[in-house]
Write a protein that holds these residues in place. Structure first.
Motif, PDB file in Angstrom:
ATOM      1  N   LEU A 236       0.832  -1.153  -0.003  1.00  0.00           N
ATOM      2  CA  LEU A 236      -0.029   0.009   0.122  1.00  0.00           C
ATOM      3  C   LEU A 236       0.754   1.132   0.048  1.00  0.00           C
ATOM      4  O   LEU A 236       1.967   1.226   0.440  1.00  0.00           O
ATOM      5  N   ALA A 237       0.251   2.315  -0.296  1.00  0.00           N
ATOM      6  CA  ALA A 237       1.040   3.669  -0.343  1.00  0.00           C
ATOM      7  C   ALA A 237       1.202   3.885   1.057  1.00  0.00           C
ATOM      8  O   ALA A 237       0.538   3.497   2.041  1.00  0.00           O
ATOM      9  N   PRO A 238       2.271   4.874   1.503  1.00  0.00           N
ATOM     10  CA  PRO A 238       2.661   5.170   2.730  1.00  0.00           C
ATOM     11  C   PRO A 238       1.594   5.795   3.474  1.00  0.00           C
ATOM     12  O   PRO A 238       0.739   6.663   2.816  1.00  0.00           O
ATOM     13  N   PHE A 239       1.554   5.551   4.866  1.00  0.00           N
ATOM     14  CA  PHE A 239       0.506   6.037   5.956  1.00  0.00           C
ATOM     15  C   PHE A 239       1.228   6.917   6.706  1.00  0.00           C
ATOM     16  O   PHE A 239       2.202   6.716   7.265  1.00  0.00           O
ATOM     17  N   GLN A 240       0.829   8.397   6.526  1.00  0.00           N
ATOM     18  CA  GLN A 240       1.412   9.388   7.162  1.00  0.00           C
ATOM     19  C   GLN A 240       0.968   9.500   8.691  1.00  0.00           C
ATOM     20  O   GLN A 240       1.541  10.357   9.581  1.00  0.00           O
ATOM     21  N   ILE A 241      -0.075   8.914   9.017  1.00  0.00           N
ATOM     22  CA  ILE A 241      -0.675   8.717  10.247  1.00  0.00           C
ATOM     23  C   ILE A 241      -0.764   7.152  10.694  1.00  0.00           C
ATOM     24  O   ILE A 241      -1.573   6.486   9.951  1.00  0.00           O
ATOM     25  N   LEU A 242      -0.337   6.904  11.776  1.00  0.00           N
ATOM     26  CA  LEU A 242      -0.756   5.476  12.342  1.00  0.00           C
ATOM     27  C   LEU A 242      -1.116   5.644  13.691  1.00  0.00           C
ATOM     28  O   LEU A 242      -0.610   6.195  14.594  1.00  0.00           O
ATOM     29  N   VAL A 243      -2.244   4.837  13.979  1.00  0.00           N
ATOM     30  CA  VAL A 243      -2.751   4.660  15.340  1.00  0.00           C
ATOM     31  C   VAL A 243      -2.939   3.133  15.714  1.00  0.00           C
ATOM     32  O   VAL A 243      -3.460   2.376  15.063  1.00  0.00           O
ATOM     33  N   ASN A 244      -1.750   2.885  16.419  1.00  0.00           N
ATOM     34  CA  ASN A 244      -1.654   1.372  17.064  1.00  0.00           C
ATOM     35  C   ASN A 244      -2.701   1.314  18.216  1.00  0.00           C
ATOM     36  O   ASN A 244      -2.316   1.868  19.370  1.00  0.00           O
ATOM     37  N   ASN A 245      -3.778   0.642  17.678  1.00  0.00           N
ATOM     38  CA  ASN A 245      -4.968   0.551  18.975  1.00  0.00           C
ATOM     39  C   ASN A 245      -5.107  -0.902  19.238  1.00  0.00           C
ATOM     40  O   ASN A 245      -5.598  -1.124  20.383  1.00  0.00           O
ATOM     41  N   ALA A 246      -4.809  -1.827  18.375  1.00  0.00           N
ATOM     42  CA  ALA A 246      -5.353  -3.194  18.749  1.00  0.00           C
ATOM     43  C   ALA A 246      -4.414  -3.577  20.161  1.00  0.00           C
ATOM     44  O   ALA A 246      -3.483  -3.508  20.286  1.00  0.00           O
ATOM     45  N   GLY A 247      -5.200  -4.198  21.110  1.00  0.00           N
ATOM     46  CA  GLY A 247      -4.756  -4.722  22.181  1.00  0.00           C
ATOM     47  C   GLY A 247      -5.657  -5.284  22.966  1.00  0.00           C
ATOM     48  O   GLY A 247      -6.716  -5.434  22.676  1.00  0.00           O
ATOM     49  N   LEU A 248      -5.265  -6.077  24.093  1.00  0.00           N
ATOM     50  CA  LEU A 248      -5.975  -6.754  24.965  1.00  0.00           C
ATOM     51  C   LEU A 248      -5.267  -6.939  26.443  1.00  0.00           C
ATOM     52  O   LEU A 248      -4.093  -6.900  26.536  1.00  0.00           O
ATOM     53  N   ASN A 249      -6.207  -7.293  27.418  1.00  0.00           N
ATOM     54  CA  ASN A 249      -5.713  -7.499  28.804  1.00  0.00           C
ATOM     55  C   ASN A 249      -6.120  -8.716  29.478  1.00  0.00           C
ATOM     56  O   ASN A 249      -7.491  -9.181  28.957  1.00  0.00           O
ATOM     57  N   ARG A 250      -5.693  -9.350  30.150  1.00  0.00           N
ATOM     58  CA  ARG A 250      -6.218 -10.386  30.820  1.00  0.00           C
ATOM     59  C   ARG A 250      -5.903 -10.522  32.429  1.00  0.00           C
ATOM     60  O   ARG A 250      -4.813 -10.891  32.766  1.00  0.00           O
TER      61      ARG A 250
END
Length: 256
Positions: free
Chosen positions: A86-100
């Motif tokens: 894909l073309a470059p992303f100038q903004i990234l939001v790393n949101n995927a996550g979990l807690n146990r």
């Protein structure tokens, strides 16, 4: 009196490409909506295509530019292959996550693998792919990871989660130095407990709800929409001098 006032920084991200992981619901969807409203073309990434399509259509219904990408961010090869195409992303939001949440003496190896795979390794995979694209294209950018107040403090039953979020904070500080000369900023947002559909079960317990709100100076839980302004701020030129930082959205939890 002579002279001129300094120009105000812009909070718009018009025409920029943004990638948001874990974007089908909750904080991820809120971040995507905020960026689309600020003018970005947003790509929603997650494993559930049905959720992604629903989220995409909601953003498009408001006039936002949005598409989706079905992606397991814990799969390093898939991340490299998909984002590299894909073309470059100038903004990234790393949101995927979990807690146990549970005491460490009760944590199983499978819990450790699941939390670290998603919260730490997947964040590294996606960030690496996006950073590569920006560096190769010679573009500036903003990398934002949704961390937690638990990335700067400790808490019972959250040793594993705290370990993962403290790792993210260390990654952010180091990467800010690696990418700063390229004009790529790297920061985190650190929310307190947020009321979402996913956390509703936890907060149905009045004892737990009371334990949490007693530790928040504002005396209440956070709302999803209270994350949105911080995401736009860190994505935009309004935060052009901010890198390697953790923006606390914790209602005062870490001020104690």
């Amino acid at each position: 009196m002579t002279g001129t006032l300094p120009p105000s920084p812009g909070f718009r991200v018009d025409g920029q490409r943004a990638l948001v992981t874990g974007a089908g619901r909750g904080i991820g969807l809120a971040a995507a909506a905020a960026l689309a409203r600020a003018g970005a073309h947003v790509t929603l990434a997650a494993r559930s295509e049905a959720q992604l399509i629903e989220a995409r259509d909601l953003i498009r219904a408001e006039g936002g530019a949005c598409d989706h990408l079905v992606l397991d961010v814990t799969d390093s090869a898939a991340v490299t292959r998909s984002l590299g195409a894909l073309a470059p992303f100038q903004i990234l939001v790393n949101n995927a996550g979990l807690n146990r949440p549970r005491p460490l003496v009760e944590v199983e190896d499978e819990d450790i693998d699941a939390v670290l795979d998603l919260n730490v390794k997947a964040t590294l995979y996606v960030t690496r792919a996006v950073a590569r694209g920006l560096v190769e294209a010679g573009l500036p950018g903003s990398i934002i990871t949704v961390s937690s107040q638990m990335g700067v403090v400790g808490s019972p039953r959250r040793t594993l989660y705290c370990a993962s979020k403290h790792a993210v904070e260390g990654m952010t500080k180091a990467l800010a130095w690696e990418l700063g000369a390229a004009g790529i900023r790297v920061n985190t947002v650190c929310p307190t407990f947020i009321e979402t559909a996913m956390t509703a079960g936890m907060f149905a317990d009045p004892d737990f709800r009371g334990w949490v709100t007693q530790r928040i100076a504002l005396g209440r839980l956070g709302r999803t929409e209270e994350i949105m302004g911080a995401i736009v701020f860190l994505a935009s030129e309004a935060s052009s001098l901010v890198t390697g930082s953790a923006l606390m959205l914790d209602g005062g939890w870490s001020a104690a």
